[in-house]
Design a protein around this motif. Structure first.
Motif, PDB file in Angstrom:
ATOM      1  N   ASP A 193       0.817  -1.213   0.000  1.00  0.00           N
ATOM      2  CA  ASP A 193       0.000   0.000   0.000  1.00  0.00           C
ATOM      3  C   ASP A 193       0.850   1.263   0.000  1.00  0.00           C
ATOM      4  OD1 ASP A 193      -2.331  -1.417  -0.076  1.00  0.00           O
ATOM      5  OD2 ASP A 193      -2.788  -1.222   2.058  1.00  0.00           O
ATOM      6  N   SER A 194       2.129   1.114   0.353  1.00  0.00           N
ATOM      7  CA  SER A 194       3.020   2.272   0.375  1.00  0.00           C
ATOM      8  C   SER A 194       3.694   2.522  -0.969  1.00  0.00           C
ATOM      9  CB  SER A 194       4.098   2.075   1.445  1.00  0.00           C
ATOM     10  OG  SER A 194       5.011   1.036   1.069  1.00  0.00           O
ATOM     11  N   VAL A 195       3.419   1.677  -1.958  1.00  0.00           N
ATOM     12  CA  VAL A 195       4.105   1.738  -3.249  1.00  0.00           C
ATOM     13  C   VAL A 195       3.199   2.403  -4.290  1.00  0.00           C
ATOM     14  CG1 VAL A 195       5.191   0.393  -5.089  1.00  0.00           C
ATOM     15  CG2 VAL A 195       5.399  -0.350  -2.705  1.00  0.00           C
ATOM     16  N   GLU A 196       3.728   3.421  -4.954  1.00  0.00           N
ATOM     17  CA  GLU A 196       3.000   4.110  -6.019  1.00  0.00           C
ATOM     18  C   GLU A 196       3.595   3.685  -7.370  1.00  0.00           C
ATOM     19  OE1 GLU A 196       0.096   6.321  -7.744  1.00  0.00           O
ATOM     20  OE2 GLU A 196       0.342   6.063  -5.577  1.00  0.00           O
ATOM     21  N   PRO A 197       2.860   2.933  -8.190  1.00  0.00           N
ATOM     22  CA  PRO A 197       3.415   2.462  -9.464  1.00  0.00           C
ATOM     23  C   PRO A 197       3.619   3.618 -10.444  1.00  0.00           C
ATOM     24  CG  PRO A 197       1.458   1.215  -8.831  1.00  0.00           C
ATOM     25  CD  PRO A 197       1.516   2.411  -7.953  1.00  0.00           C
ATOM     26  N   GLY A 198       4.740   3.566 -11.152  1.00  0.00           N
ATOM     27  CA  GLY A 198       5.001   4.528 -12.203  1.00  0.00           C
ATOM     28  C   GLY A 198       4.476   4.048 -13.538  1.00  0.00           C
ATOM     29  N   ALA A 199       4.725   4.836 -14.574  1.00  0.00           N
ATOM     30  CA  ALA A 199       4.192   4.534 -15.906  1.00  0.00           C
ATOM     31  C   ALA A 199       4.729   3.202 -16.432  1.00  0.00           C
ATOM     32  CB  ALA A 199       4.532   5.672 -16.864  1.00  0.00           C
ATOM     33  N   GLN A 200       6.033   2.951 -16.272  1.00  0.00           N
ATOM     34  CA  GLN A 200       6.607   1.693 -16.758  1.00  0.00           C
ATOM     35  C   GLN A 200       6.020   0.506 -16.011  1.00  0.00           C
ATOM     36  OE1 GLN A 200      10.861   1.293 -16.375  1.00  0.00           O
ATOM     37  NE2 GLN A 200      10.962  -0.540 -17.670  1.00  0.00           N
ATOM     38  N   GLU A 222       2.548  -0.235 -17.313  1.00  0.00           N
ATOM     39  CA  GLU A 222       2.610  -0.882 -18.636  1.00  0.00           C
ATOM     40  C   GLU A 222       3.007  -2.349 -18.509  1.00  0.00           C
ATOM     41  OE1 GLU A 222       5.024  -0.449 -22.893  1.00  0.00           O
ATOM     42  OE2 GLU A 222       5.148   1.141 -21.373  1.00  0.00           O
ATOM     43  N   LEU A 223       4.038  -2.614 -17.708  1.00  0.00           N
ATOM     44  CA  LEU A 223       4.482  -3.998 -17.532  1.00  0.00           C
ATOM     45  C   LEU A 223       3.440  -4.828 -16.782  1.00  0.00           C
ATOM     46  CD1 LEU A 223       8.273  -3.703 -16.663  1.00  0.00           C
ATOM     47  CD2 LEU A 223       7.276  -4.896 -18.619  1.00  0.00           C
ATOM     48  N   ALA A 224       2.741  -4.210 -15.848  1.00  0.00           N
ATOM     49  CA  ALA A 224       1.704  -4.927 -15.113  1.00  0.00           C
ATOM     50  C   ALA A 224       0.583  -5.373 -16.051  1.00  0.00           C
ATOM     51  CB  ALA A 224       1.146  -4.054 -13.995  1.00  0.00           C
ATOM     52  N   ALA A 225       0.243  -4.520 -17.024  1.00  0.00           N
ATOM     53  CA  ALA A 225      -0.791  -4.899 -17.995  1.00  0.00           C
ATOM     54  C   ALA A 225      -0.319  -6.067 -18.857  1.00  0.00           C
ATOM     55  CB  ALA A 225      -1.143  -3.697 -18.863  1.00  0.00           C
ATOM     56  N   THR A 226       0.974  -6.069 -19.197  1.00  0.00           N
ATOM     57  CA  THR A 226       1.520  -7.157 -20.016  1.00  0.00           C
ATOM     58  C   THR A 226       1.615  -8.455 -19.234  1.00  0.00           C
ATOM     59  OG1 THR A 226       2.817  -5.606 -21.346  1.00  0.00           O
ATOM     60  CG2 THR A 226       3.544  -7.911 -21.335  1.00  0.00           C
ATOM     61  N   THR A 227       2.104  -8.380 -17.997  1.00  0.00           N
ATOM     62  CA  THR A 227       2.363  -9.584 -17.210  1.00  0.00           C
ATOM     63  C   THR A 227       1.170 -10.032 -16.365  1.00  0.00           C
ATOM     64  OG1 THR A 227       3.246  -8.262 -15.373  1.00  0.00           O
ATOM     65  CG2 THR A 227       4.818  -9.028 -17.050  1.00  0.00           C
ATOM     66  N   ARG A 228       0.159  -9.148 -16.257  1.00  0.00           N
ATOM     67  CA  ARG A 228      -1.026  -9.417 -15.430  1.00  0.00           C
ATOM     68  C   ARG A 228      -0.658  -9.581 -13.956  1.00  0.00           C
ATOM     69  NH1 ARG A 228      -3.447 -13.918 -19.687  1.00  0.00           N
ATOM     70  NH2 ARG A 228      -3.320 -12.561 -21.518  1.00  0.00           N
ATOM     71  N   LYS A 229       0.296  -8.780 -13.523  1.00  0.00           N
ATOM     72  CA  LYS A 229       0.734  -8.786 -12.137  1.00  0.00           C
ATOM     73  C   LYS A 229       0.319  -7.494 -11.450  1.00  0.00           C
ATOM     74  CE  LYS A 229       4.785 -11.794 -12.832  1.00  0.00           C
ATOM     75  NZ  LYS A 229       4.440 -12.824 -11.834  1.00  0.00           N
ATOM     76  N   ASP A 230       0.342  -7.503 -10.128  1.00  0.00           N
ATOM     77  CA  ASP A 230       0.012  -6.335  -9.326  1.00  0.00           C
ATOM     78  C   ASP A 230       0.970  -5.199  -9.690  1.00  0.00           C
ATOM     79  OD1 ASP A 230      -0.157  -4.413  -7.227  1.00  0.00           O
ATOM     80  OD2 ASP A 230      -0.860  -5.950  -5.836  1.00  0.00           O
ATOM     81  N   PRO A 231       0.452  -4.034 -10.113  1.00  0.00           N
ATOM     82  CA  PRO A 231       1.339  -2.925 -10.500  1.00  0.00           C
ATOM     83  C   PRO A 231       2.278  -2.501  -9.374  1.00  0.00           C
ATOM     84  CG  PRO A 231      -0.908  -2.484 -11.197  1.00  0.00           C
ATOM     85  CD  PRO A 231      -0.972  -3.703 -10.327  1.00  0.00           C
ATOM     86  N   VAL A 253       6.119 -11.368 -20.194  1.00  0.00           N
ATOM     87  CA  VAL A 253       4.985 -11.978 -20.893  1.00  0.00           C
ATOM     88  C   VAL A 253       3.924 -12.276 -19.838  1.00  0.00           C
ATOM     89  CG1 VAL A 253       6.408 -12.978 -22.737  1.00  0.00           C
ATOM     90  CG2 VAL A 253       5.957 -14.303 -20.667  1.00  0.00           C
ATOM     91  N   PRO A 254       2.717 -12.653 -20.220  1.00  0.00           N
ATOM     92  CA  PRO A 254       1.700 -12.942 -19.204  1.00  0.00           C
ATOM     93  C   PRO A 254       2.192 -13.895 -18.120  1.00  0.00           C
ATOM     94  CG  PRO A 254       0.667 -12.856 -21.343  1.00  0.00           C
ATOM     95  CD  PRO A 254       2.150 -12.739 -21.584  1.00  0.00           C
ATOM     96  N   HIS A 255       2.107 -13.439 -16.877  1.00  0.00           N
ATOM     97  CA  HIS A 255       2.434 -14.204 -15.665  1.00  0.00           C
ATOM     98  C   HIS A 255       3.929 -14.425 -15.467  1.00  0.00           C
ATOM     99  CE1 HIS A 255      -1.853 -14.807 -15.575  1.00  0.00           C
ATOM    100  NE2 HIS A 255      -1.817 -15.495 -16.707  1.00  0.00           N
ATOM    101  N   VAL A 256       4.760 -13.807 -16.292  1.00  0.00           N
ATOM    102  CA  VAL A 256       6.214 -13.974 -16.164  1.00  0.00           C
ATOM    103  C   VAL A 256       6.889 -12.610 -16.285  1.00  0.00           C
ATOM    104  CG1 VAL A 256       8.304 -14.986 -17.147  1.00  0.00           C
ATOM    105  CG2 VAL A 256       6.184 -16.318 -17.100  1.00  0.00           C
ATOM    106  N   LEU A 257       7.728 -12.285 -15.294  1.00  0.00           N
ATOM    107  CA  LEU A 257       8.543 -11.068 -15.340  1.00  0.00           C
ATOM    108  C   LEU A 257       9.937 -11.431 -14.849  1.00  0.00           C
ATOM    109  CD1 LEU A 257       8.947  -8.068 -15.791  1.00  0.00           C
ATOM    110  CD2 LEU A 257       7.996  -7.651 -13.499  1.00  0.00           C
TER     111      LEU A 257
END
Length: 252
Positions: free
Chosen positions: A59-66, A69-78, A95-99
């Protein structure tokens, strides 16, 4: 003869705990204290990171633009992706589910080495980062447990990595002290008198993997193990010696 001894009674570690004292007590209860020549204590990354306060509330983390974008690609929590980027020097694969990234310590690994399993009770959603300096932490533990004159005693900080083209994870060393993490046998002769040209032994990784036979990867609650009877070569190169330099990367 090498024997492997699990340390089963270690309590939940929290930020600021004296990890060396906790390990000493556990070794004593197991009848393994004091340490002796040929002992290597393997400490899992999780309890080291916890003691060093490397827990982060998402909750203390503010995701940046990158990260978004990567969260949308990998389907992970931004928020998790943002932490991964902060801990990494480059993104290797997304890739989806892999970073997969190159961690700031040089390791190529999933999710920047960030873990959310077996990190202890808590109401908030949290993530655990790797130690800032695992080799330095290993040296500190060795000094606290074996003293400045220690000889033939080692510390390995272990983590679990996947490997390209192989299923499953194995233990690897991300920190080491009191032993050569990498043993260079180039120039020696094999039994037929042929000169070894490329043979280097990842000794610290071998020790880390052996310890996982008792520490496990799930709910075993065994965060450390002692290997007794290891014939340690001379040398004290940390686990950083195991990281292949970028200029030797054969796959990019």
């Amino acid at each position: 003869m090498i024997s492997i001894h699990p340390l089963c009674d270690i309590p939940e570690i929290r930020a600021g705990d004296d990890l060396a004292a906790v390990l000493r007590d556990s070794l004593a209860k197991a009848g393994l204290w004091p340490l002796q020549t040929g002992d290597v204590l393997v400490v899992t990354q999780k309890i080291l990171s916890k003691a060093e306060g490397r827990m982060v509330a998402l909750d203390s983390v503010e995701p940046g633009a990158q990260a978004l974008e990567l969260a949308a690609t990998t389907r992970k929590d931004p928020r998790l992706v943002e932490l991964v980027l902060r801990e990494s020097s480059s993104v290797v694969r997304a890739v989806p589910h892999v970073l997969i990234t190159r961690h700031r310590l040089g390791h190529v690994m999933a999710n920047g080495g960030i873990d959310r399993s077996n990190i202890g009770p808590g109401d908030e959603d949290r993530a655990l980062l790797l130690p800032l300096d695992p080799d330095g932490s290993a040296r500190g533990l060795l000094a606290a447990l074996a003293g400045p004159e220690a000889a033939g005693i080692g510390i390995v900080v272990s983590d679990s990595f996947g490997r390209p083209w192989r299923h499953g994870v194995v233990g690897v060393a991300i920190g080491a002290a009191g032993l050569p993490a990498l043993v260079d046998r180039r120039g020696e002769e094999d039994r037929d008198g042929r000169r070894l040209e490329v043979t280097q032994i990842a000794l610290a990784d071998q020790i880390a993997t052996a310890a996982t036979l008792v520490t496990g990867e799930g709910a075993e609650s065994v965060p450390a193990a002692l290997l007794r009877g290891v014939a340690l070569p001379e040398g004290d190169a940390g686990a950083g010696a195991l990281v292949r330099p970028l200029e030797e990367d054969l796959f990019r």
